[in-house]
Design a protein around this motif. Sequence first.
Motif, PDB file in Angstrom:
ATOM      1  N   LEU A 180      -4.026   2.053   6.817  1.00 40.07           N
ATOM      2  CA  LEU A 180      -4.856   1.731   5.657  1.00 40.07           C
ATOM      3  C   LEU A 180      -4.285   0.477   4.996  1.00 40.07           C
ATOM      4  CD1 LEU A 180      -5.359   5.338   4.255  1.00 40.07           C
ATOM      5  CD2 LEU A 180      -7.086   3.921   5.388  1.00 40.07           C
ATOM      6  N   ARG A 214     -11.931   4.301   1.117  1.00 45.28           N
ATOM      7  CA  ARG A 214     -10.667   4.118   1.826  1.00 45.28           C
ATOM      8  C   ARG A 214      -9.538   3.814   0.840  1.00 45.28           C
ATOM      9  NH1 ARG A 214     -11.351   6.990   6.204  1.00 45.28           N
ATOM     10  NH2 ARG A 214     -12.676   6.056   7.814  1.00 45.28           N
ATOM     11  N   ALA A 236      -9.615   0.320   6.955  1.00 44.63           N
ATOM     12  CA  ALA A 236      -8.943   1.227   7.884  1.00 44.63           C
ATOM     13  C   ALA A 236      -8.876   0.601   9.273  1.00 44.63           C
ATOM     14  CB  ALA A 236      -9.683   2.559   7.953  1.00 44.63           C
TER      15      ALA A 236
END
Length: 249
Positions: A180, A214, A236
């Motif tokens: 991430l 995210r 991501a």
Amino acid sequence: MTYEQAPAPPRSTLVITAHAGDFVWRAGGAIALAASRGERVTIACLTYGERGESAKAWREGKSLEEIKGIRRDEAERAAATLGAEVRFLDAGDYPLLATPELTDQLVGIYREIQPDIVLTHPLTDPYNGDHPAAARMALDARVLAQAIGYPAPGDVLGAPPVFFFEPHQPEMCDFTPEVLLDITEVFETKRRAMECLSAQQHLWDYYTDLAKRRGVQLKRNAGPNLGLPHTTCSEAYMRPYPQVTEELA
């Protein structure tokens, strides 16, 4: 007599995408971050997305060459907004087919740029075969560029790590968000780049919302005391090859 050591060249990122808009939606934050650090970012668009991702222009009666021109202009403006260089290989989409000539072009790009990292599509996408085709070619060309006997100019490539960026429907594409990337500081730049792509305006808000979701996951996985803001945004990524490291982190 003392000699000054020549400065190391800036880090380099190579982004290989199937269509002209893919790099913006999926990796615009990573591109903008790298560019903001003074790194070189080169985007290789295998096609303009002229047949499969330009429905609005087709409905307006535009010709094939007009649509290619529209998509090229949008992608060039988006890349400039992010701080990257974009190249178009014009290989034709829907379907995008691997050819020896196209592979050779990619090998040449690898050896010219000598990327430190590579970003591309995942290898599975049941909704768009051009995406895994581009990924397969990106990986194959990376291996060939490492082979000293492959007949292409430039220095032999090392083994730059590869990151798959997130597809449109990750749960259908065997995609697991293993990495991430915090793109909060450059998200507004990514949004401006997205707004260059009027051919796919329906995706502007989708990818804005995805960055926020995210971002929530990034905060959840970043530890309890980092004080990340509630506006955190993230992209991501997934790794097809093992990470090489001297320290677990």
